[in-house]
Design an enzyme around this catalytic site. Structure first.
Site, mmCIF file in Angstrom:
data_model
loop_
_atom_site.group_PDB
_atom_site.id
_atom_site.type_symbol
_atom_site.label_atom_id
_atom_site.label_comp_id
_atom_site.label_asym_id
_atom_site.label_seq_id
_atom_site.Cartn_x
_atom_site.Cartn_y
_atom_site.Cartn_z
ATOM 1 N N ASP A 96 0.792 -1.236 0.000
ATOM 2 C CA ASP A 96 0.000 0.000 0.000
ATOM 3 C C ASP A 96 0.818 1.276 0.000
ATOM 4 O O ASP A 96 0.386 2.300 0.501
ATOM 5 C CB ASP A 96 -0.905 0.001 1.243
ATOM 6 N N GLU A 118 -0.015 -9.113 -1.062
ATOM 7 C CA GLU A 118 -0.706 -8.549 0.119
ATOM 8 C C GLU A 118 -1.903 -7.693 -0.344
ATOM 9 O O GLU A 118 -2.063 -6.526 0.011
ATOM 10 C CB GLU A 118 0.232 -7.739 1.015
ATOM 11 N N GLU A 132 -2.392 5.101 2.764
ATOM 12 C CA GLU A 132 -2.213 3.701 2.362
ATOM 13 C C GLU A 132 -3.504 3.017 1.918
ATOM 14 O O GLU A 132 -3.487 2.162 1.035
ATOM 15 C CB GLU A 132 -1.565 2.911 3.502
ATOM 16 N N HIS A 211 4.903 5.459 13.389
ATOM 17 C CA HIS A 211 5.297 6.313 12.250
ATOM 18 C C HIS A 211 4.143 6.742 11.351
ATOM 19 O O HIS A 211 4.369 7.402 10.343
ATOM 20 C CB HIS A 211 6.308 5.565 11.381
ATOM 21 N N ARG A 213 1.227 8.476 9.311
ATOM 22 C CA ARG A 213 0.899 9.870 9.007
ATOM 23 C C ARG A 213 -0.387 10.335 9.685
ATOM 24 O O ARG A 213 -0.491 11.478 10.116
ATOM 25 C CB ARG A 213 0.742 10.053 7.494
ATOM 26 N N HIS A 243 11.719 5.666 13.744
ATOM 27 C CA HIS A 243 11.626 5.775 12.279
ATOM 28 C C HIS A 243 12.339 7.050 11.821
ATOM 29 O O HIS A 243 12.300 8.070 12.506
ATOM 30 C CB HIS A 243 10.135 5.820 11.913
HETATM 31 C C1 UD1 Z 1 6.302 4.885 4.036
HETATM 32 C C2 UD1 Z 1 4.956 4.380 3.479
HETATM 33 C C3 UD1 Z 1 4.141 3.725 4.584
HETATM 34 C C4 UD1 Z 1 4.938 2.650 5.304
HETATM 35 C C5 UD1 Z 1 6.261 3.222 5.771
HETATM 36 C C6 UD1 Z 1 7.088 2.117 6.348
HETATM 37 C C7 UD1 Z 1 3.893 5.700 1.695
HETATM 38 C C8 UD1 Z 1 3.018 6.849 1.378
HETATM 39 N N1 UD1 Z 1 4.184 5.529 2.987
HETATM 40 O O1 UD1 Z 1 6.017 5.913 4.960
HETATM 41 O O2 UD1 Z 1 2.997 3.126 4.009
HETATM 42 O O3 UD1 Z 1 4.193 2.206 6.411
HETATM 43 O O4 UD1 Z 1 6.963 3.801 4.663
HETATM 44 O O5 UD1 Z 1 8.129 2.573 7.140
HETATM 45 O O6 UD1 Z 1 4.329 5.012 0.805
HETATM 46 N N2 UD1 Z 1 13.604 8.523 5.629
HETATM 47 C C9 UD1 Z 1 14.973 8.457 5.671
HETATM 48 N N3 UD1 Z 1 15.591 7.257 5.435
HETATM 49 C C10 UD1 Z 1 14.903 6.109 5.207
HETATM 50 C C11 UD1 Z 1 13.509 6.167 5.189
HETATM 51 C C12 UD1 Z 1 12.869 7.379 5.381
HETATM 52 O O7 UD1 Z 1 15.630 9.452 5.888
HETATM 53 O O8 UD1 Z 1 15.534 5.066 5.011
HETATM 54 C C13 UD1 Z 1 12.925 9.809 5.835
HETATM 55 C C14 UD1 Z 1 13.093 10.740 4.635
HETATM 56 O O9 UD1 Z 1 13.220 12.044 5.084
HETATM 57 C C15 UD1 Z 1 11.779 10.560 3.878
HETATM 58 C C16 UD1 Z 1 10.820 10.404 5.041
HETATM 59 O O10 UD1 Z 1 11.522 9.606 5.988
HETATM 60 O O11 UD1 Z 1 11.457 11.653 3.040
HETATM 61 C C17 UD1 Z 1 9.478 9.788 4.718
HETATM 62 O O12 UD1 Z 1 9.611 8.597 3.942
HETATM 63 P P1 UD1 Z 1 8.326 8.090 3.072
HETATM 64 O O13 UD1 Z 1 8.664 6.791 2.442
HETATM 65 O O14 UD1 Z 1 7.873 9.168 2.190
HETATM 66 O O15 UD1 Z 1 7.208 7.921 4.152
HETATM 67 P P2 UD1 Z 1 7.104 6.959 5.412
HETATM 68 O O16 UD1 Z 1 6.469 7.749 6.487
HETATM 69 O O17 UD1 Z 1 8.407 6.310 5.665
HETATM 70 N N1 UDP Z 2 11.332 -3.278 11.537
HETATM 71 C C1 UDP Z 2 12.734 -3.297 11.452
HETATM 72 N N2 UDP Z 2 13.442 -2.414 12.214
HETATM 73 C C2 UDP Z 2 12.867 -1.519 13.054
HETATM 74 C C3 UDP Z 2 11.431 -1.491 13.110
HETATM 75 C C4 UDP Z 2 10.707 -2.363 12.326
HETATM 76 O O1 UDP Z 2 13.300 -4.114 10.713
HETATM 77 O O2 UDP Z 2 13.578 -0.761 13.719
HETATM 78 C C5 UDP Z 2 10.559 -4.202 10.690
HETATM 79 C C6 UDP Z 2 9.451 -4.987 11.371
HETATM 80 O O3 UDP Z 2 9.937 -6.226 11.866
HETATM 81 C C7 UDP Z 2 8.426 -5.161 10.257
HETATM 82 C C8 UDP Z 2 8.628 -3.937 9.377
HETATM 83 O O4 UDP Z 2 9.909 -3.397 9.725
HETATM 84 O O5 UDP Z 2 8.682 -6.309 9.481
HETATM 85 C C9 UDP Z 2 7.547 -2.934 9.597
HETATM 86 O O6 UDP Z 2 7.888 -1.734 8.978
HETATM 87 P P1 UDP Z 2 7.165 -0.362 9.313
HETATM 88 O O7 UDP Z 2 6.615 -0.421 10.684
HETATM 89 O O8 UDP Z 2 8.133 0.716 8.982
HETATM 90 O O9 UDP Z 2 6.014 -0.292 8.214
HETATM 91 P P2 UDP Z 2 4.530 -0.863 8.121
HETATM 92 O O10 UDP Z 2 4.577 -2.337 8.340
HETATM 93 O O11 UDP Z 2 3.704 -0.149 9.137
HETATM 94 O O12 UDP Z 2 4.103 -0.485 6.746
#
Ligand code: UD1
Ligand code: UDP
Length: 369
Positions: A96, A118, A132, A211, A213, A243
Site C-alpha cells: 500500500d 498482500e 495507504e 510512524h 501519518r 523511524h
Molecule cells: C512509508 C509508506 C508507509 C509505510 C512506511 C514504512 C507511503 C506513502 N508511505 O512511509 O505506508 O508504512 O513507509 O516505514 O508510501 N527517511 C529516511 N531514510 C529512510 C527512510 C525514510 O531518511 O531510510 C525519511 C526521509 O526524510 C523521507 C521520510 O523519511 O522523506 C518519509 O519517507 P516516506 O517513504 O515518504 O514515508 P514513510 O512515512 O516512511
Molecule cells: N522493523 C525493522 N526495524 C525496526 C522497526 C521495524 O526491521 O527498527 C521491521 C518490522 O519487523 C516489520 C517492518 O519493519 O517487518 C515494519 O515496517 P514499518 O513499521 O516501517 O512499516 P509498516 O509495516 O507499518 O508499513
C-alpha cells in the site's frame, strides 16, 4: 521464458518481498529481476543487506522529508525507463505504498500485467491508514492477479467484484521472512550485544514503534505523553527504534529524549529488530508488519490506531486497538503488565497471517499464467 520484475521501495515491502525474490530465483522458467525505487534509502538498504539481495535496478529516489506528490511523480517517471528496457511480462508490487500504486499505474500504462502481493486489506476509510488505504485500492484496481494473505482479504476483493479466478489466498510473506530471519540471527553482533546490555531482566521490556501519518500532530504528542507516563513505572523499561521520518524524529526525541527509562535508538535492521521483539514482554506499535509478526512470537500488541485493515488478529485476540488516547493506552498497558490471565489470553492464539509458505504459493499461482 516469462520475465518478472519485482519492484519495492520501503523497509516493510523489502522484508515482505524478500522471500518471494528468493523463491523466484529458484525457478529458472522465470527470468526475475529486482528493481528498488529506494523510496526509503537507509531503511531499505538494511533489509537488502540482511537478505543478501542485490537489485538489478536502483532508482535511488528518496529525498529528505519528501511529499507524497513529489515522490509519486518521481516514481512514475523513473520506473518507466525500467519497463521500457526490461519489458517484463509481469510486474509484482507489494501492499500500500506510493511505490506500489505508482508502479502499478506505470505498468498498466505500458500494458504490462500486474500482480499485487498482500492484496485486499481494507478499512474503507480513506483517511486511515492515510494514504495507504487508497494506495492499496488503486493498486488492487490495476492488478491482474491478487495474492490475498487471508480469507478476509480475499472476501473484500470478491465483494468489490474482482474475478474469483484472479484471487489466490497465500498467507502473508511476512511470516516466511520472520521464520527465515529468526533462524539466521547472529546473536554475537555488536549492536545486539549493546542492546542486550541495556536490558534489565528484572523489568518488563516494552518495545515501541510509531510512524503513521494519520497520527502526526497532536495525536503523536499524546502517544508520546502516554509512553512517558508508562515509563515512570519502576517495573518496566521501554526501547523505541525511531523511524527516520523527520516528522517522527522531531516529536519523539523532543518529548522522550531525556527519560532515563526510555531508550531511543536508530531503526534496527531486521535481524536485530526481530531479536528485540523476541525479548519483549509487550509491544506498542502502529506498524502493519509488526502487528502481523507478533502473534508468531507470542507477544501481545497494543495497536495505536483507531482502525486497522488487519482485523484478523484483533478477532483472534492477539492484538488490541487502543488508538492514541493517553488514558486508554495506559489502562490497556497496565492491564497486561499487572494481570497474568489477561496476558495469557492474548498470547495463546494462532497467527492468522500464515504458516511461512506464502512465497511458494505465490510462485505456484504465477506458473498458472
Ligand atoms: C512509508 C509508506 C508507509 C509505510 C512506511 C514504512 C507511503 C506513502 N508511505 O512511509 O505506508 O508504512 O513507509 O516505514 O508510501 N527517511 C529516511 N531514510 C529512510 C527512510 C525514510 O531518511 O531510510 C525519511 C526521509 O526524510 C523521507 C521520510 O523519511 O522523506 C518519509 O519517507 P516516506 O517513504 O515518504 O514515508 P514513510 O512515512 O516512511
Ligand atoms: N522493523 C525493522 N526495524 C525496526 C522497526 C521495524 O526491521 O527498527 C521491521 C518490522 O519487523 C516489520 C517492518 O519493519 O517487518 C515494519 O515496517 P514499518 O513499521 O516501517 O512499516 P509498516 O509495516 O507499518 O508499513
Amino acid at each position: 521464458m516469462k520475465k518478472i520484475l519485482i519492484v519495492f521501495g520501503t523497509r516493510p515491502e523489502a522484508i515482505k518481498m524478500a522471500p518471494l525474490v528468493k523463491e523466484l530465483y529458484k525457478h529458472i522458467e522465470f527470468a526475475t529481476k529486482v528493481c528498488v525505487t529506494a523510496q526509503h534509502r537507509e531503511m531499505l538498504d538494511q533489509v537488502l543487506s540482511f537478505f543478501k539481495i542485490t537489485p538489478d535496478y536502483d532508482l535511488n529516489l528518496m529525498k529528505a522529508n519528501q511529499s507524497l506528490n513529489e515522490l509519486s511523480s518521481r516514481i512514475l517517471t523513473a520506473i518507466d525507463t525500467v519497463l521500457i528496457e526490461f519489458k517484463p511480462d509481469f510486474v509484482l508490487v507489494h501492499g500500500d505504498t506510493s511505490t506500489s500504486s505508482m508502479v502499478a499505474l506505470a505498468s498498466f500504462h505500458r500494458n504490462i500485467k500486474v500482480g499485487h502481493v498482500e492484496a485486499g486489506l481494507r478499512t474503507y476509510n480513506k483517511l486511515a491508514p492515510f494514504p495507504e488505504e487508497i494506495n492499496r485500492q488503486i493498486t488492487g484496481c490495476l492488478a491482474d492477479f491478487h495474492f490475498a494473505p487471508t480469507k478476509q482479504s480475499a472476501q473484500n476483493l470478491l465483494n468489490e467484484g474482482v474475478n474469483t479466478n484472479s484471487i489466490f489466498i497465500t498467507g502473508n510473506t511476512v511470516i516466511d521472512a520472520l521464520f527465515w530471519g529468526i533462524n539466521n540471527i547472529n546473536k554475537k553482533r555488536k549492536d545486539i550485544n549493546e542492546i542486550a546490555s541495556f536490558i534489565n531482566n528484572e523489568k518488563k521490556l516494552i518495545v515501541v514503534t510509531g510512524h503513521r501519518r494519520e497520527n502526526f500532530g497532536d495525536k503523536f504528542y499524546e502517544f508520546c505523553s502516554a509512553l512517558k507516563e508508562l515509563a515512570n513505572r519502576k517495573d518496566v523499561q521501554l526501547i523505541y527504534p525511531v523511524h527516520l521520518n523527520p516528522n517522527v524524529q522531531k516529536v519523539v526525541y523532543e518529548t522522550l529524549g531525556q527519560h532515563s527509562n526510555i531508550k531511543l535508538i536508530a531503526p534496527l535492521d531486521y535481524e536485530a529488530f526481530i531479536w528485540l521483539l523476541n525479548q519483549s514482554f509487550l509491544i506498542i506499535t502502529d506498524s502493519g508488519g509488526v502487528q502481523e509478526e507478533a502473534p508468531s512470537l507470542k507477544k501481545p500488541v497494543l495497536v495505536t490506531r483507531e482502525v486497522t485493515e488487519r482485523q484478523e488478529a484483533v478477532e483472534e485476540g492477539t492484538v488490541k486497538l487502543v488508538g492514541t488516547n493517553k488514558e486508554k493506552i495506559l489502562e490497556e498497558a497496565s492491564l497486561l503488565l499487572d494481570d497474568k490471565t489477561v496476558y495469557a489470553n492474548m498470547i495463546g492464539n494462532a497467527n492468522p497471517y500464515g504458516n511461512g509458505t506464502a512465497a511458494k504459493q505465490i510462485v505456484k499461482a504465477l506458473k498458472l499464467f
